[in-house]
Design a protein around this motif. Structure first.
Motif, short mmCIF file in Angstrom:
data_model
loop_
_atom_site.label_atom_id
_atom_site.label_comp_id
_atom_site.label_asym_id
_atom_site.label_seq_id
_atom_site.Cartn_x
_atom_site.Cartn_y
_atom_site.Cartn_z
N ASP A 78 -42.31 105.74 61.56
CA ASP A 78 -41.95 106.64 62.65
C ASP A 78 -41.95 108.11 62.25
O ASP A 78 -42.32 108.97 63.04
CB ASP A 78 -40.55 106.28 63.18
CG ASP A 78 -40.52 104.93 63.85
OD1 ASP A 78 -41.38 104.67 64.71
OD2 ASP A 78 -39.63 104.13 63.52
N LEU A 79 -41.48 108.39 61.03
CA LEU A 79 -41.33 109.78 60.59
C LEU A 79 -41.74 109.91 59.14
O LEU A 79 -41.29 109.13 58.30
CB LEU A 79 -39.87 110.24 60.77
CG LEU A 79 -39.52 111.64 60.28
CD1 LEU A 79 -40.29 112.71 61.06
CD2 LEU A 79 -38.00 111.88 60.40
N ARG B 295 -50.98 111.32 62.65
CA ARG B 295 -49.97 111.81 63.59
C ARG B 295 -49.25 113.04 63.01
O ARG B 295 -48.16 112.94 62.44
CB ARG B 295 -48.95 110.72 63.91
CG ARG B 295 -49.49 109.64 64.82
CD ARG B 295 -48.39 108.98 65.61
NE ARG B 295 -47.54 109.94 66.32
CZ ARG B 295 -46.34 109.63 66.84
NH1 ARG B 295 -45.88 108.40 66.71
NH2 ARG B 295 -45.63 110.54 67.47
N ASP C 214 -47.70 115.16 64.59
CA ASP C 214 -46.44 115.35 65.31
C ASP C 214 -45.31 114.48 64.76
O ASP C 214 -44.14 114.71 65.09
CB ASP C 214 -46.64 115.03 66.80
CG ASP C 214 -47.07 113.59 67.03
OD1 ASP C 214 -47.96 113.12 66.30
OD2 ASP C 214 -46.52 112.94 67.93
N ALA C 215 -45.65 113.49 63.94
CA ALA C 215 -44.63 112.62 63.33
C ALA C 215 -44.43 112.98 61.87
O ALA C 215 -43.94 112.17 61.07
CB ALA C 215 -45.04 111.16 63.46
N GLN D 98 -50.48 106.36 59.40
CA GLN D 98 -49.11 106.23 59.91
C GLN D 98 -48.54 104.83 59.68
O GLN D 98 -47.63 104.37 60.37
CB GLN D 98 -49.05 106.59 61.40
CG GLN D 98 -47.68 107.10 61.87
CD GLN D 98 -47.24 108.38 61.16
OE1 GLN D 98 -48.06 109.21 60.76
NE2 GLN D 98 -45.94 108.56 61.01
#
Length: 471
Positions: free
Chosen positions: A32-33, A57, A59-60, A160
């Motif tokens: 997720d992060l 990603r 944004d993550a 990711q």
């Protein structure tokens, strides 16, 4: 009796992140992060470019320099060429790949494991990784968080995901209540002393019991942070009302209707009654005194009222030899009272103990007192620019400076010898960090791990001292 249908908190989080089964023992896990800093990312970004890959990603992903940054003279160029290059590469790589970057001059900058919870990015039920072993810190908010290597950093940037074997479940239940002067750092060190530096190898630890429930979220972060020193892969605390209050209103926390949905989901993140753990340990909090390390492993720990142990008293031959070498490195003799050990430097900071609650506890002990004449240097390094601003708003910086401490800019600082803040060869440091390995704070440095309040009284006494005598 164990219920085969019951699930642990970690079971739930794992199952929520399985993308697919690779084979009988490995799964593809969604992340997720992804948190990155200047040490573990340059090679990963270089390989992405060489293989013509993009960040899956951006944004993550969040980037911040922390290990190499100086804690003084932020308006001047970084002196060390290697450190300067690593910080420069982090900024260039994140800009090229569209990743958010907190620069050294951003008030949100700080130690990676401080800023993510502070921003509300760390949330219950998430999977979080970083190229740093103490990523387990984020488990205090009910997130499954762990450190990864450089090749894994590249894999997460590109996909990711990670290919993983599921760790085993372990629960440490802490009963009773912590006595006056005892903090979560003392609890963490005591647990490591009880189970050993390899006691949780291959496991995710869930911390439970009335003592854990009574801890603040920041205190839980200290405990989860040091899970790694017990050999654990991650540390977890089930989210509760304290977790929700901590996150509410933070910049990156869910907003409006999303907040209500998030809170409803977080309420499901708990261990079922009857869930089976592969390993269980019960700790009696009432037996814990202020802790301090004497050797070169966090498991080399004892009460401040104790004496340096005699290596010949250890039954395990391997442990006996390790203790002998540790005492040689530390320059200590068996039987020496811990409170008679002089220190040269004091460090209050690191991803273990540089939050506002840590600084408050240290300032409480220092107020109206002075650093002893034999102390070469006493540093207070806030975990982020926002922690620093809050401390200054409360006047904590004045208390530290009036006592003779140096008040610094945020960063990893003297936790490890990768920036100008180092402990000299043969010098002894009372440190609130998490590792006391040989050379950790600089070549030949001798480290004693303890709580912020214990570090504060060590600075006042000029030696290791019992915080209970100063309260």
């Amino acid at each position: 009796m164990a219920d085969p249908q019951a699930k642990t908190l970690f079971d739930r989080i794992w199952e929520n992140h399985v993308v697919g089964q690779r084979d009988a023992v490995t799964s593809l896990i969604y992340i997720d992060l992804h948190l990155i800093h200047e040490l573990s990312s340059p090679q990963a970004f270089e390989n992405l470019v060489l293989n013509n890959r993009k960040v899956r990603r951006p944004d993550a992903t969040l980037a911040v320099p922390d290990h190499n940054v100086p804690t003084t003279d932020r308006d001047k160029p970084v002196k060390d060429p290697e450190s300067a290059l690593q910080i420069q590469l982090l900024e260039e790589n994140t800009k090229a790949h569209g990743i958010e970057f907190f620069s050294m001059h951003d008030i949100r900058q700080g130690i990676v494991h401080i800023i993510s919870p502070e921003q509300g990015l760390t949330q219950p039920g998430m999977s979080i990784v970083c190229g740093d072993s103490h990523t387990s810190t984020h488990g205090a908010l009910g997130a499954w968080a762990f450190g990864i290597g450089t090749s894994e950093v590249e894999h997460v940037l590109a996909t990711q995901t990670l290919v993983l074997r599921k760790p085993a479940n372990m629960r440490i239940t802490v009963k009773g209540e912590l006595l006056n002067g005892i903090t979560s750092k003392d609890l963490a060190l005591h647990i490591i002393g009880v189970i050993g530096a390899k006691g949780a190898t291959g496991h995710v630890i869930e911390y439970a019991g009335p003592v854990i429930e009574a801890l603040s979220v920041e205190a839980r972060m200290t405990l989860c942070n040091m899970t790694i020193e017990a050999g654990g892969r991650s540390g977890l605390v089930a989210p509760d009302d304290k977790t929700i209050r901590y996150l509410k209103g933070r910049p990156r926390a869910p907003k409006d209707g999303d907040w209500d949905k998030a809170v409803a989901f977080w309420a499901t993140l708990k261990t079922d009654a009857g869930a089976r753990f592969d390993k269980e340990v019960v700790v009696d909090a009432k037996k814990i005194e202020p802790q301090v390390t004497w050797g070169t492993s966090p498991e080399d720990v004892i009460s401040i009222s104790g004496r340096v142990p005699d290596p010949t008293h250890f039954e395990n031959p391997e442990r006996r030899e390790a203790a002998k070498k540790a005492l040689q490195y530390m320059g200590l003799k068996p039987g020496t009272l811990m409170r008679d050990i002089l220190v040269d430097r004091v460090f209050i900071g690191s991803c273990t103990n540089s939050r506002i609650e840590d600084l408050r506890s240290a300032a409480k002990m220092i107020k109206g007192r002075r650093v002893a004449d034999n102390i070469i240097e006493a540093l207070v390094v806030p975990g982020s620019g926002l922690v620093k601003a809050q401390a200054e708003k409360e006047g904590l910086d004045k208390i530290f400076k009036e006592a003779g401490f140096e008040w610094r800019e945020p960063g990893c600082s003297m936790c490890l010898g990768l920036n100008p803040d180092k402990v000299g060869p043969g010098e002894r440091c009372a440190s609130t960090s998490n590792r006391n390995f040989p050379g950790r704070q600089g070549p030949g440095a001798r480290t004693h791990l303890l709580s912020p309040a214990m570090a504060a009284v060590a600075a006042i006494a000029g030696k290791l001292a019992d915080v209970r005598e100063y309260e």
